[in-house]
Design a protein around this motif. Structure first.
Motif, PDB file in Angstrom:
ATOM      1  N   GLN A 128      31.683  27.760  37.791  1.00 47.79           N
ATOM      2  CA  GLN A 128      31.926  28.637  37.521  1.00 47.79           C
ATOM      3  C   GLN A 128      33.223  27.991  36.896  1.00 47.79           C
ATOM      4  O   GLN A 128      34.259  28.160  37.503  1.00 47.79           O
ATOM      5  CB  GLN A 128      32.190  30.114  38.285  1.00 47.79           C
ATOM      6  CG  GLN A 128      32.396  31.110  37.679  1.00 47.79           C
ATOM      7  CD  GLN A 128      32.139  32.950  38.419  1.00 47.79           C
ATOM      8  OE1 GLN A 128      32.414  32.443  39.534  1.00 47.79           O
ATOM      9  NE2 GLN A 128      32.378  33.255  38.160  1.00 47.79           N
ATOM     10  N   SER A 176      37.249  33.237  35.252  1.00 47.26           N
ATOM     11  CA  SER A 176      36.140  33.868  35.555  1.00 47.26           C
ATOM     12  C   SER A 176      36.185  33.960  37.195  1.00 47.26           C
ATOM     13  O   SER A 176      36.077  34.677  37.761  1.00 47.26           O
ATOM     14  CB  SER A 176      34.225  33.399  35.466  1.00 47.26           C
ATOM     15  OG  SER A 176      34.285  33.703  33.896  1.00 47.26           O
ATOM     16  N   ARG A 177      36.447  32.458  37.747  1.00 46.35           N
ATOM     17  CA  ARG A 177      36.986  32.988  38.862  1.00 46.35           C
ATOM     18  C   ARG A 177      37.775  33.429  39.909  1.00 46.35           C
ATOM     19  O   ARG A 177      37.942  33.993  40.688  1.00 46.35           O
ATOM     20  CB  ARG A 177      36.310  31.001  39.910  1.00 46.35           C
ATOM     21  CG  ARG A 177      35.284  30.799  39.827  1.00 46.35           C
ATOM     22  CD  ARG A 177      35.094  29.313  40.404  1.00 46.35           C
ATOM     23  NE  ARG A 177      35.310  29.337  41.409  1.00 46.35           N
ATOM     24  CZ  ARG A 177      35.614  27.640  42.724  1.00 46.35           C
ATOM     25  NH1 ARG A 177      35.815  26.926  41.627  1.00 46.35           N
ATOM     26  NH2 ARG A 177      36.080  28.171  43.334  1.00 46.35           N
ATOM     27  N   LYS A 196      39.742  35.941  38.022  1.00 48.49           N
ATOM     28  CA  LYS A 196      39.377  37.205  37.920  1.00 48.49           C
ATOM     29  C   LYS A 196      38.606  38.072  38.635  1.00 48.49           C
ATOM     30  O   LYS A 196      38.659  38.547  39.805  1.00 48.49           O
ATOM     31  CB  LYS A 196      38.574  37.024  36.572  1.00 48.49           C
ATOM     32  CG  LYS A 196      38.983  38.514  36.332  1.00 48.49           C
ATOM     33  CD  LYS A 196      37.635  38.815  34.503  1.00 48.49           C
ATOM     34  CE  LYS A 196      38.396  39.852  33.679  1.00 48.49           C
ATOM     35  NZ  LYS A 196      37.766  40.284  32.611  1.00 48.49           N
ATOM     36  N   ARG A 197      37.564  37.128  39.378  1.00 49.05           N
ATOM     37  CA  ARG A 197      36.540  38.026  40.415  1.00 49.05           C
ATOM     38  C   ARG A 197      37.133  37.801  41.492  1.00 49.05           C
ATOM     39  O   ARG A 197      36.710  38.535  42.566  1.00 49.05           O
ATOM     40  CB  ARG A 197      35.533  36.633  40.167  1.00 49.05           C
ATOM     41  CG  ARG A 197      34.319  37.159  41.357  1.00 49.05           C
ATOM     42  CD  ARG A 197      33.541  37.979  41.842  1.00 49.05           C
ATOM     43  NE  ARG A 197      33.264  38.646  40.600  1.00 49.05           N
ATOM     44  CZ  ARG A 197      33.350  39.891  40.323  1.00 49.05           C
ATOM     45  NH1 ARG A 197      33.555  41.241  41.064  1.00 49.05           N
ATOM     46  NH2 ARG A 197      33.442  41.235  39.238  1.00 49.05           N
ATOM     47  N   ILE A 231      38.824  41.056  41.287  1.00 47.05           N
ATOM     48  CA  ILE A 231      38.140  41.687  42.041  1.00 47.05           C
ATOM     49  C   ILE A 231      37.592  41.743  43.196  1.00 47.05           C
ATOM     50  O   ILE A 231      37.487  42.503  43.821  1.00 47.05           O
ATOM     51  CB  ILE A 231      37.283  41.889  41.331  1.00 47.05           C
ATOM     52  CG1 ILE A 231      37.734  42.188  39.228  1.00 47.05           C
ATOM     53  CG2 ILE A 231      36.239  42.876  41.524  1.00 47.05           C
ATOM     54  CD1 ILE A 231      37.049  41.096  38.260  1.00 47.05           C
ATOM     55  N   ASP A 232      37.272  40.592  43.870  1.00 43.46           N
ATOM     56  CA  ASP A 232      36.527  41.131  45.837  1.00 43.46           C
ATOM     57  C   ASP A 232      37.604  40.658  46.585  1.00 43.46           C
ATOM     58  O   ASP A 232      37.497  42.048  47.276  1.00 43.46           O
ATOM     59  CB  ASP A 232      36.355  39.643  46.125  1.00 43.46           C
ATOM     60  CG  ASP A 232      35.137  39.296  44.734  1.00 43.46           C
ATOM     61  OD1 ASP A 232      34.698  40.281  44.301  1.00 43.46           O
ATOM     62  OD2 ASP A 232      34.505  38.125  45.153  1.00 43.46           O
TER      63      ASP A 232
END
Length: 98
Positions: free
Chosen positions: A2, A6-7, A9-10, A13-14
């Protein structure tokens, strides 16, 4: 694999979702705020690295990403040491930070 944009950002969020589920108390609040700040900085600093003005600037910004990820691991380790926190979730977050 990925995309790192994106990772990261994820990851932020996580970590936010993890902190959302932490019991509400003065003691947990300080740690949760710190984790949210540094995990968010991982992605923000990575994004900034993509607009670096030179190779040296790029490397410096990536070092900040590394430092913020390491700080995130520190706060997750503290949460891991106390009861009432999601140990499996912490393990997954630590793995991603590494």
């Amino acid at each position: 694999m990925q995309d790192l944009k994106s990772r990261t950002k994820r990851f932020a969020i996580d970590c936010w979702k993890f902190c959302k589920n932490i019991p509400k108390s003065r003691e947990y609040d300080a740690w949760a705020r710190q984790l949210i700040r540094c995990s968010s900085s991982v992605g923000a600093s990575y994004r900034a690295s993509q607009r670096a003005k030179s190779t040296a600037d790029f490397i410096n910004k990536l070092k900040i990403v590394e430092e913020e990820a390491d700080e995130s691991i520190y706060w997750l380790e503290l949460f891991q040491e106390v009861p009432d926190t999601g140990r499996k979730e912490i393990k997954n977050l630590k793995h991603e930070a590494n």
